[in-house]
Design a protein around this motif. Structure first.
Motif, short mmCIF file in Angstrom:
data_model
loop_
_atom_site.label_atom_id
_atom_site.label_comp_id
_atom_site.label_asym_id
_atom_site.label_seq_id
_atom_site.Cartn_x
_atom_site.Cartn_y
_atom_site.Cartn_z
N GLN A 1 44.69 53.45 46.01
CA GLN A 1 45.67 53.42 44.93
C GLN A 1 45.13 53.69 43.45
N CYS A 2 43.93 53.12 42.96
CA CYS A 2 43.51 52.84 42.01
C CYS A 2 43.17 54.10 41.42
N ALA A 3 43.24 54.27 39.89
CA ALA A 3 42.68 55.35 39.77
C ALA A 3 41.33 56.03 39.32
N PRO A 4 41.13 56.78 39.70
CA PRO A 4 39.27 57.18 39.15
C PRO A 4 39.01 55.79 37.83
N GLU A 5 38.18 55.46 37.65
CA GLU A 5 37.32 54.74 37.35
C GLU A 5 36.90 56.45 36.65
N THR A 6 36.65 55.08 34.30
CA THR A 6 36.19 56.24 33.59
C THR A 6 34.67 55.44 32.98
N PRO A 7 34.18 56.93 33.10
CA PRO A 7 32.52 56.86 32.74
C PRO A 7 32.41 55.63 31.95
N GLU A 8 31.24 55.49 31.41
CA GLU A 8 30.94 54.73 30.61
C GLU A 8 30.30 54.90 29.50
N PRO A 9 30.54 54.38 27.94
CA PRO A 9 30.48 55.08 26.87
C PRO A 9 28.73 55.49 26.91
N LEU B 1 31.34 45.15 44.47
CA LEU B 1 31.65 44.76 45.71
C LEU B 1 32.43 45.02 45.98
N TRP B 2 33.80 44.95 45.11
CA TRP B 2 34.65 44.53 45.54
C TRP B 2 35.46 45.56 46.36
N SER B 3 35.19 46.94 46.35
CA SER B 3 35.70 47.94 47.04
C SER B 3 34.98 47.79 48.84
N GLN B 4 34.74 47.05 48.48
CA GLN B 4 34.37 46.52 50.18
C GLN B 4 35.04 45.57 51.03
N LEU B 5 35.36 44.77 50.03
CA LEU B 5 36.01 43.23 49.90
C LEU B 5 37.99 43.20 50.03
N LEU B 6 38.40 43.99 49.02
CA LEU B 6 39.42 45.02 49.02
C LEU B 6 40.35 45.52 50.18
N PRO B 7 41.53 45.81 50.16
CA PRO B 7 41.81 46.45 51.62
C PRO B 7 41.87 47.88 50.79
N VAL C 1 51.07 52.74 29.66
CA VAL C 1 50.23 52.27 29.99
C VAL C 1 50.11 51.44 31.07
N ASP C 2 50.66 50.13 30.59
CA ASP C 2 50.41 48.91 31.73
C ASP C 2 50.92 49.30 32.70
N GLN C 3 52.07 50.47 33.30
CA GLN C 3 52.32 50.72 34.61
C GLN C 3 51.10 51.03 35.88
N GLY C 4 50.22 51.59 34.68
CA GLY C 4 49.19 51.96 35.98
C GLY C 4 49.18 54.10 36.30
N PRO C 5 48.61 54.19 36.90
CA PRO C 5 47.58 53.50 38.31
C PRO C 5 46.61 52.74 37.11
N TRP C 6 46.87 51.97 38.22
CA TRP C 6 45.21 51.21 37.60
C TRP C 6 43.34 51.11 37.80
N THR C 7 42.59 51.35 36.79
CA THR C 7 41.24 51.49 37.83
C THR C 7 40.94 50.39 38.73
N LEU C 8 40.18 50.58 39.01
CA LEU C 8 40.01 48.49 40.00
C LEU C 8 38.95 47.86 38.75
N SER C 9 38.20 48.65 38.31
CA SER C 9 37.75 47.23 37.40
C SER C 9 38.43 47.39 36.42
N LEU D 1 49.23 45.82 41.01
CA LEU D 1 49.63 45.51 42.32
C LEU D 1 50.78 46.04 43.54
N ILE D 2 51.92 45.17 42.84
CA ILE D 2 53.43 45.40 43.41
C ILE D 2 53.63 46.88 44.21
N GLU D 3 53.39 47.88 42.83
CA GLU D 3 53.47 48.73 42.91
C GLU D 3 52.84 49.76 44.55
N ALA D 4 51.38 49.55 43.69
CA ALA D 4 50.36 49.71 44.42
C ALA D 4 50.73 49.12 46.11
#
Length: 128
Positions: A21-29, A9-15, A55-63, A115-118
């Motif tokens: 700006q978020c990185a693509p999600e990585t597949p689950e193991p 649901l987050w992709s519908q709730l957030l702008p 690593v800390d700077q991102g881009p981060w995945t949404l999850s 968040l600020i950079e994105a």
């Protein structure tokens, strides 16, 4: 605490601009391949401070970004080290600003910085 929305649901709730700006999600193991915490920790400890910061700077995945706010995650969402209220942000002739309260220095600034950079922010300054 309230109800924490399901991951999907987050992709519908957030702008939309933030989601983009978020990185693509990585597949689950694959099933049967548990996450190797010891190996991850070994790799993290082998990194230089600069590599860890990258690593800390991102881009981060949404999850990955949402993980730090999730009150259902044991010891994570209920132990945030910074808070921001909407009235502690604005713009002036020199640009925009955000004021946050922290539990002290250093604090877990990675999710906040991302968040600020994105959002288009730059030249982050930490101080009184």
């Amino acid at each position: 605490m309230g109800d924490w929305p399901a991951d999907e649901l987050w992709s519908q709730l957030l702008p939309t601009w933030f989601i983009q700006q978020c990185a693509p999600e990585t597949p689950e193991p694959e099933h049967g391949e548990p996450f190797d915490v010891e190996e991850w920790l070994r790799q993290w400890r082998a990194m230089t401070p600069e590599e860890r910061a990258a690593v800390d700077q991102g881009p981060w995945t949404l999850s990955g970004w949402l993980y730090y706010f999730d009150p259902t995650e044991e010891g994570v969402g209920d132990d945030r080290s910074w808070w921001w209220w909407w009235w502690h942000a604005g713009t002036d002739e020199s640009g925009g600003w955000v004021q946050v309260a922290t539990t002290g220095w250093p604090f877990g600034s990675g999710p906040l910085s991302w968040l600020i950079e994105a959002s288009g922010g730059a030249d982050l300054v930490y101080g009184p």
